[in-house]
Design an enzyme around this catalytic site. Structure first.
Site, PDB file in Angstrom:
ATOM      1  N   GLU A 502       0.903  -1.190   0.083  1.00 45.40           N
ATOM      2  CA  GLU A 502      -0.158   0.162  -0.137  1.00 45.40           C
ATOM      3  C   GLU A 502       0.806   1.376   0.032  1.00 45.40           C
ATOM      4  O   GLU A 502       0.550   2.303   0.959  1.00 45.40           O
ATOM      5  CB  GLU A 502      -1.014   0.040   1.305  1.00 45.40           C
ATOM      6  CG  GLU A 502      -2.082  -1.113   1.139  1.00 45.40           C
ATOM      7  CD  GLU A 502      -3.141  -1.081   2.074  1.00 45.40           C
ATOM      8  OE1 GLU A 502      -3.353   0.007   2.688  1.00 45.40           O
ATOM      9  OE2 GLU A 502      -3.880  -2.272   2.162  1.00 45.40           O
TER      10      GLU A 502
HETATM   11  C1  FAD Z   1       3.117  -9.468   0.903  1.00 45.56           C
HETATM   12  C2  FAD Z   1       2.774  -8.574  -0.286  1.00 45.56           C
HETATM   13  C3  FAD Z   1       1.293  -8.428  -0.690  1.00 45.56           C
HETATM   14  C4  FAD Z   1       0.898  -7.686  -1.769  1.00 45.56           C
HETATM   15  N1  FAD Z   1      -0.305  -7.690  -2.130  1.00 45.56           N
HETATM   16  C5  FAD Z   1      -0.650  -7.098  -3.342  1.00 45.56           C
HETATM   17  C6  FAD Z   1      -2.173  -7.070  -3.987  1.00 45.56           C
HETATM   18  O1  FAD Z   1      -2.939  -7.871  -3.384  1.00 45.56           O
HETATM   19  N2  FAD Z   1      -2.388  -6.726  -5.101  1.00 45.56           N
HETATM   20  C7  FAD Z   1      -1.271  -5.716  -5.771  1.00 45.56           C
HETATM   21  O2  FAD Z   1      -1.339  -5.289  -6.804  1.00 45.56           O
HETATM   22  N3  FAD Z   1      -0.019  -5.788  -5.008  1.00 45.56           N
HETATM   23  C8  FAD Z   1       0.139  -6.372  -4.088  1.00 45.56           C
HETATM   24  N4  FAD Z   1       1.404  -6.064  -3.381  1.00 45.56           N
HETATM   25  C9  FAD Z   1       2.586  -5.403  -4.246  1.00 45.56           C
HETATM   26  C10 FAD Z   1       2.984  -4.118  -3.594  1.00 45.56           C
HETATM   27  O3  FAD Z   1       2.043  -3.069  -3.568  1.00 45.56           O
HETATM   28  C11 FAD Z   1       4.242  -3.810  -4.119  1.00 45.56           C
HETATM   29  O4  FAD Z   1       5.352  -4.617  -3.390  1.00 45.56           O
HETATM   30  C12 FAD Z   1       4.600  -2.243  -3.790  1.00 45.56           C
HETATM   31  O5  FAD Z   1       3.815  -1.336  -4.535  1.00 45.56           O
HETATM   32  C13 FAD Z   1       5.968  -2.079  -3.955  1.00 45.56           C
HETATM   33  O6  FAD Z   1       6.732  -2.471  -5.241  1.00 45.56           O
HETATM   34  P1  FAD Z   1       8.007  -3.443  -5.187  1.00 45.56           P
HETATM   35  O7  FAD Z   1       7.717  -4.565  -4.100  1.00 45.56           O
HETATM   36  O8  FAD Z   1       8.015  -3.937  -6.535  1.00 45.56           O
HETATM   37  O9  FAD Z   1       9.061  -2.422  -4.769  1.00 45.56           O
HETATM   38  P2  FAD Z   1       9.826  -1.291  -5.861  1.00 45.56           P
HETATM   39  O10 FAD Z   1       8.851  -0.551  -6.465  1.00 45.56           O
HETATM   40  O11 FAD Z   1      10.599  -2.179  -6.489  1.00 45.56           O
HETATM   41  O12 FAD Z   1      10.521  -0.496  -4.655  1.00 45.56           O
HETATM   42  C14 FAD Z   1      11.806  -0.826  -4.208  1.00 45.56           C
HETATM   43  C15 FAD Z   1      12.200   0.276  -2.981  1.00 45.56           C
HETATM   44  O13 FAD Z   1      12.360   1.423  -3.686  1.00 45.56           O
HETATM   45  C16 FAD Z   1      11.754   2.561  -3.284  1.00 45.56           C
HETATM   46  N5  FAD Z   1      11.091   3.446  -4.161  1.00 45.56           N
HETATM   47  C17 FAD Z   1      10.658   3.356  -5.387  1.00 45.56           C
HETATM   48  N6  FAD Z   1      10.467   4.358  -6.140  1.00 45.56           N
HETATM   49  C18 FAD Z   1      10.955   5.411  -5.224  1.00 45.56           C
HETATM   50  C19 FAD Z   1      10.916   7.023  -5.376  1.00 45.56           C
HETATM   51  N7  FAD Z   1      10.659   7.482  -6.442  1.00 45.56           N
HETATM   52  N8  FAD Z   1      11.499   7.362  -4.302  1.00 45.56           N
HETATM   53  C20 FAD Z   1      11.827   7.047  -3.399  1.00 45.56           C
HETATM   54  N9  FAD Z   1      11.769   5.309  -3.007  1.00 45.56           N
HETATM   55  C21 FAD Z   1      11.219   4.823  -3.874  1.00 45.56           C
HETATM   56  C22 FAD Z   1      10.599   1.873  -2.457  1.00 45.56           C
HETATM   57  O14 FAD Z   1       9.793   2.537  -1.370  1.00 45.56           O
HETATM   58  C23 FAD Z   1      11.031   0.622  -2.007  1.00 45.56           C
HETATM   59  O15 FAD Z   1      11.625   0.840  -0.784  1.00 45.56           O
HETATM   60  C24 FAD Z   1       1.928  -6.990  -2.200  1.00 45.56           C
HETATM   61  C25 FAD Z   1       3.209  -6.995  -2.147  1.00 45.56           C
HETATM   62  C26 FAD Z   1       3.510  -7.767  -1.005  1.00 45.56           C
HETATM   63  C27 FAD Z   1       5.084  -7.919  -0.474  1.00 45.56           C
END
Ligand code: FAD
Length: 819
Positions: A502
């Site tokens: 989220e």
């Molecule tokens: C257990 C779990 C359940 C989930 N459930 C759902 C679901 O039901 N439906 C769904 O659609 N998604 C779901 N997600 C996905 C979740 O919303 C994403 O994991 C989240 O949006 C982050 O994406 P990412 O993991 O690819 O991290 P990335 O986007 O790769 O980010 C990696 C890091 O970079 C940082 N970052 C990225 N861009 C910036 C920026 N511009 N400035 C500063 N920092 C930045 C982030 O804060 C993070 O720390 C789930 C994830 C998990 C782990």
């Protein structure tokens, strides 16, 4: 001397006018008077005076006749403003427009009307039906949740738990009664998730997901009547288990960049030529996907042939549709394993769906991003705050009990100052987390506040991280050894999940909170941007001059408050909180001024300078969190037990605000502007100190006591009552200790002084009775308590076979006390 009087008069006059945000007419009168005074003092004759006033009349006229002012003065500014206005994609614009501002705007604008928060916003309450659900169905479900069995042995919820959740409509708290759902308030939904999370992470997440951003919520808000009729009854009674798939391997935080597509086309469907979409998508991390019967899907919609009716529009943007999980081509893939709840992948290639499956119908083609942002704004204020509050409730109650029961160096560990440092944080943050849970969820009940929910998501999960780590540290090995006795381990493992989902936390703090807050909460910036986009000079003129008055006002107020220590700022209450209201108003004003200067100097560059944005986000967040604490204190009777908890939090917030301002100013790229900011924001240097050790140790000590506050803070939590329950054994031992402590201490003292001797407790008790230190009945009570104490502090032991088979072979290991 006259020159001095005039100078002082000019400064005081300008100060007063700016302080009261005077309009252009009053300023004109002031300048006319100043001119008159200067001319008179310099002995100017009638002719000179006449010429001077005639010249003065020109700018006075321009500034007071709007149509002239707009053309002569504002128009060039307007041109410059339009030239530097960064381009905004429709996605960015929709994200900014989505959701509402709320108390965040009051704190951002520097003149908070505290009565709006204290009195106009009613204290959150449960209806009788919600309370009954909490007391009955939720308790019953909690009793069914064996977190160790779920997370280690089965890696899933038991079938009877799934069935109970369906039957009692846990999946449809947000669906209205009309469609068979429970129709609970956000505050009640938050309470249900909180209580479940004090028992089982997997149980709480399983309930939380269908009740937050997902098909149910999207259909309730945007679904067509047909879609509601088709899906909502099944979602309400649990026939359908939903998931919502946005994230994929290539797009996580940057969700607007999803590569998943839907191409509008016509195809045979159920024997008829049908207008529809061919979807190709690959999603991961999707909660509940492995058991879902319907999939909400976000993708980018393209209509290259103009089949939707607009030949000039091909790229519609993000769109959401709802598909049955068994629809041909939808591939519910493998399971991820973040924890025991269901989470996995969803994929599909050239999956045809009729156009009616777009949530909200064709009308909402391309409206997906706004839907998601709006729903996320609300959901983010419920689920993760609930999980965070739950972790702190468990940490508070269990660590308080443990700190009193566990003795080292012949002393309950909670008496050591080092442990009190950790316990003080647990106590203070638990208070703040409950205050924020209540305030944020009750805000979601009245609007869709996007900034405060982002603040709540970030800070509550970060506080959960601190509190849980502190609780683990205080428990030592008791928290590390996993097993059915450990009530902290799965919560600890779950922290990164809450931090990531989220809106991942780094992104939320650095980009979202201030970025969104500045534009949404500022009274002029967004309307000025709108006026520029609409090319509306007349509207821009009103806004621009209002903005100038606003900036001057906040600058003068910030300096006045800083120089006077906010002594003359009004407070809504007279009690011990009055000083905090005053200081928070001062810091709110400083934020308003600093934000204006920052946006004026850095403009769109600020988006790139995330470290600066994060510091201002911290200021805004601390102002919100302190408001939540004040509101909670006010709504809960301003008790003596609340007072030190509220004070600890408020002092910490003010200190954190000061630190954030200092770091912001120290790193501001323009040293001249930085100097001005420092002078106006912190004119007399540092004003706030960290809460004292004494205050922190006081709330740490209170955490070990059976106070009314302890019961109130842990009201929305489930603790077992029997001695073979994961939390029940600690509760029972703690209650026994409270009953027996005076005599137990007398006995221990006698042992320490060599008046009750023996190698085992049995021998020592006999000696104490023989020596007349305690009675036999008291000795029996101590012996019984000591067994409970030992059992509560014991950790799990397993046979190798049990571990190797993940619990398929029963565990025969026994825990023995030497007595
Ligand atoms: C257990 C779990 C359940 C989930 N459930 C759902 C679901 O039901 N439906 C769904 O659609 N998604 C779901 N997600 C996905 C979740 O919303 C994403 O994991 C989240 O949006 C982050 O994406 P990412 O993991 O690819 O991290 P990335 O986007 O790769 O980010 C990696 C890091 O970079 C940082 N970052 C990225 N861009 C910036 C920026 N511009 N400035 C500063 N920092 C930045 C982030 O804060 C993070 O720390 C789930 C994830 C998990 C782990």
């Amino acid at each position: 001397m006259t020159a001095l009087y005039i100078t002082v008069g000019a400064i005081v006059g300008a100060w007063v006018l700016a302080y009261y945000e005077a309009g252009s007419r009053l300023w004109t009168i002031f300048f006319a008077a100043l001119l008159g005074a200067i001319l008179t003092a310099s002995g100017a004759g009638t002719l000179v005076m006449g010429i001077a006033f005639a010249i003065f009349a020109v700018p006075a006229l321009i500034m007071n006749v709007k149509s002239i002012r707009a053309k002569v003065v504002t128009a060039p500014v307007f041109k410059g403003f339009k030239a530097v206005l960064p381009p905004m994609t429709s996605t960015e614009r929709e994200a900014l427009e989505a959701g509402d501002t709320w108390w965040d705007a009051e704190m951002f604008r520097g003149k908070p009307e505290w009565t709006k928060l204290l009195d106009d916003h009613k204290a959150a309450e449960y209806t009788a039906e919600e309370q009954s659900f909490m007391d009955n169905e939720v308790n019953e479900l909690c009793a069914m949740l064996d977190d160790w069995k779920i997370s280690f042995e089965d890696k899933d919820l038991p079938e009877e738990v799934w069935n109970f959740m369906r039957e009692k409509r846990f999946f449809s708290m947000l669906i209205s009664k009309e469609w068979g759902g429970l129709g609970f308030s956000a505050y009640a939904q938050s309470a249900v998730v909180t209580k479940l999370a004090t028992r089982s992470l997997a149980g709480a997440v399983t309930v939380m997901v269908p009740n937050s951003l997902g098909p149910g919520e999207l259909l309730m808000h945007y679904g067509t009547d047909e879609q509601k009729k088709h899906w909502l009854p099944g979602l309400a009674d649990g026939t359908h288990i939903p998931c919502f798939a946005l994230t994929g391997p290539e797009a996580g935080s940057d969700a607007g960049a999803i590569p998943d597509v839907g191409i509008v086309c016509e195809q045979e469907f159920e024997g008829k030529k049908t207008l529809g979409l061919k979807l190709t998508f690959s999603k991961r991390y999707i909660t509940l996907a492995p058991v879902a019967t319907c999939v909400g899907l976000a993708f980018k919609l393209y209509d290259p042939e103009g089949l939707l009716g607009d030949e000039n529009k091909s790229d519609y943007g993000i769109t959401c549709a709802l598909l049955p999980a068994d629809h041909p081509g939808v591939e519910i893939g493998n399971r991820h394993f973040p924890a025991a709840f269901m989470n996995g992948t969803v994929r599909g290639e050239d999956v045809f769906i009729p156009v009616d499956w777009i949530i909200g119908g064709v009308e909402k083609a391309g409206g997906g991003w706004r839907m998601l942002v709006e729903c996320l704004s609300a959901g983010r204020g419920i689920s993760l705050p609930a999980l965070s509050a739950a972790s702190s409730k468990v940490a508070y109650r269990m660590t308080g009990a443990y700190s009193r029961l566990r003795r080292q160096f012949k002393t309950p560990i909670g008496m050591f100052e080092g442990v009190q440092e950790a316990n003080g944080r647990i106590a203070g943050y638990t208070y703040k987390l409950e205050a924020m849970r209540a305030l944020t969820a009750s805000a979601v009940d009245v609007c869709s506040p996007s900034v405060v929910t982002a603040i709540a998501k970030y800070h509550m999960t970060e506080m959960m991280r601190t509190v849980t780590t502190d609780a683990v540290d205080v428990h030592g090995g008791r928290a590390v050894q996993q097993g059915p006795r450990n009530y902290l381990a799965t919560g600890y493992q779950g922290i990164p999940i809450a931090i990531t989902v989220e809106g991942a936390n780094i992104l939320t703090r650095n980009l979202m909170i201030f970025g969104q807050g500045a534009i949404r909460c500022h009274p002029y910036v967004f309307p000025e941007m709108e006026a520029a986009r609409d090319d509306n000079l007349s509207e821009f003129d009103n806004l621009f001059w209002g903005h100038i008055g606003y900036s001057a006002n906040r600058a003068v107020r910030a300096l006045t408050y800083g120089l006077t220590g906010a002594a003359f700022v009004s407070s809504p209450t007279n009690g011990p909180m009055a000083k905090y209201y005053k200081q928070l108003t001062r810091m709110s004003c400083a934020l308003a001024f600093t934000s204006d200067v920052t946006m004026g100097v850095l403009g769109g560059e600020l988006k790139r300078m995330e470290n600066l944005s994060a510091r201002l986000a911290d200021v805004l967040s601390e102002l919100y969190m302190a408001s939540a604490v004040l509101k909670y204190y006010y709504d809960n009777g301003e008790t003596a037990e609340d007072l030190p908890h509220a004070e600890w939090n408020l002092q910490l917030s003010l200190f954190n605000i000061q630190t954030a301002f200092e770091e912001f100013i120290d790193n501001f790229p323009n040293p001249v502007v930085a100097r001005i900011l420092k002078t106006l924001v912190l004119p007399l240097g540092r004003s706030y100190k960290q809460p004292s050790d004494k205050l922190r140790n006081k709330i740490a000590a209170m955490m070990m006591e059976p106070t009314a506050l302890r019961d109130r803070l842990t009201k929305e939590a489930y603790f077992g009552t029997s001695e073979d329950d994961v939390t029940g054994r600690m509760e029972c031992a703690y209650n026994s200790l409270l009953a027996i402590e005076p005599v137990y201490n007398k006995f221990l003292k006698a042992v320490g002084k060599g008046k009750a001797t023996g190698l085992t407790i049995t021998e020592q008790l006999a000696s104490a009775v023989a020596n007349g230190i305690i009675t036999q009945i008291e000795a029996d009570g101590i012996a019984a308590f000591d067994k409970q104490r030992f059992d509560a502090l014991a950790t799990d032991e397993f046979t190798k076979e049990y571990i190797a088979t993940s619990g398929k072979v029963a565990n025969e290991a026994k825990i023995e006390q030497i007595s």
